[in-house]
Design a protein around this motif. Sequence first.
Motif, short mmCIF file in Angstrom:
data_model
loop_
_atom_site.label_atom_id
_atom_site.label_comp_id
_atom_site.label_asym_id
_atom_site.label_seq_id
_atom_site.Cartn_x
_atom_site.Cartn_y
_atom_site.Cartn_z
N THR A 159 1.11 10.73 -11.99
CA THR A 159 1.25 10.93 -10.55
C THR A 159 2.72 11.10 -10.17
OG1 THR A 159 1.13 8.53 -10.27
CG2 THR A 159 -0.89 9.81 -9.90
N ALA A 192 -0.66 11.52 -5.89
CA ALA A 192 -1.64 10.44 -5.83
C ALA A 192 -2.42 10.56 -4.52
CB ALA A 192 -0.93 9.10 -5.90
N PHE A 235 -1.58 2.33 -8.77
CA PHE A 235 -0.60 3.31 -8.28
C PHE A 235 0.54 2.59 -7.54
CE2 PHE A 235 -4.71 5.31 -8.67
CZ PHE A 235 -4.44 6.54 -9.26
N ASP A 238 3.59 4.62 -6.48
CA ASP A 238 3.20 5.63 -5.51
C ASP A 238 2.93 5.03 -4.14
OD1 ASP A 238 2.88 8.35 -6.96
OD2 ASP A 238 1.87 6.96 -8.30
#
Length: 453
Positions: A159, A192, A235, A238
């Motif tokens: 990502t 993402a 994530f 992100d």
Amino acid sequence: MTTTGNKTDTGVPAAMPNAFDPASAASLKPALRSLVERRQNVIAPSNRLFYSTPVDVVRAEGVHLFDTEGNEYLDAYNNVPAVGHCNPHVVEAISRQAGILNSNTRYLTPTLVDYSERLLATHHPAIDQVLYTCSGSEANDLAIRMARYETGGDAVIVTSNAYHGLTASIAEISPTLGPNVPLGAKTLTIDAPDYATDEDAETVGAKMASRVAEAIAHLERHGMRLAAMLVDTVFSSDGLITGPAGFLGPVVDVVHAAGGFFIADEVQAGFGRTGEAMWGYQRHGITPDLVTMGKPMANGLPLAAVATQSEHAARFGRDIRYFNTSAGNSVCISAANAMLDVFENDDILGNVRAVGRRMLDGLTELTRRHACATTARGAGLFVAVDLVDPETGDPAPQLAAFVVNGLRERRILVSNTGPFENVLKIRPPLVFSPQNAQHFLQELDAVLAEATS
């Protein structure tokens, strides 16, 4: 498909979120300034300190750190000491084992086999073999090697603001390290999912799977084959994307259709961090080909691992010799065994669920009280909230820095993350109590009020 480093609100790449500026050392108290200056003389500048006023830590216990003056700091950031700093049961296991044997994995030791069986029992039944490393970076490096050898592919998808480690090969697939660390020629990034979405898992999964399919088509047009997609299952870098749980299923299907492996990076999401399950991938109902784990495994000692399906490791295992002298050593394995004891005996997952709900409910309430705080989210004891300009709604990294350092002055430790560095990143040790949560929320409320007064 995009590639982004860390940005300030002017779009200028930043060195590191929440980094201490050495140029400000002159403003520190004499004793602290002296220690900072001595450190700068002997520690290379790449190894940065946190906070506008660094914290000089001399001891720790549970969820607290203590400085040279005896001041107590509430640790709402360190995921590595998962069952608390200096957990007595873990410390006793380390001490006992250090006085008996500390050897490597080329000798046959029952403790290594015992722990490996316990560890694998927490995973999906198909995940049935493990190799040990000393760090999450090493684990991801080994996982990529295995994926490339087993699939015959070479390209890796990550990502757009991911962080997966700091070895040479893994830095090439860690875009959050910024523009001075170029991505590898066989690294491709995708965006993402939007953490502010109210879409269901099926819709979010379909959109992400479509981006992955486009990336794979791009690779194939340029003569490359997919080896793996590597995903931090929350994530974190992100901006923390914890919902809707289940959206990774279609992504795994697309990766497998292209002949690639899906690697779940559980260094931050794993070992009960989300409260719903032991591993972040389990929230999504998927079965990874490889799983990487990091130092929470031994409550902070240098132990990490790659777990895999035996069929996916067969060719690599037959043809490639792997040995890591310190990985899986007796002392670290004993610490890891003790950490699982604490999980089982103290109902750590139950605590994570209960206190995590309290934290998320409290953050949500703060977003109603403060216009600069929006989009509270999280799973278990990994929670986040966005900080924005209350007039424009734009990401406000300077405000985030003010809040992080304001909390530090109140002796509460967090940091910030996300593509624009405006996301408060909150991930305390898993023994955080309801009282700790209440104290944290009260102090954050006060700092947010200061920030916009």
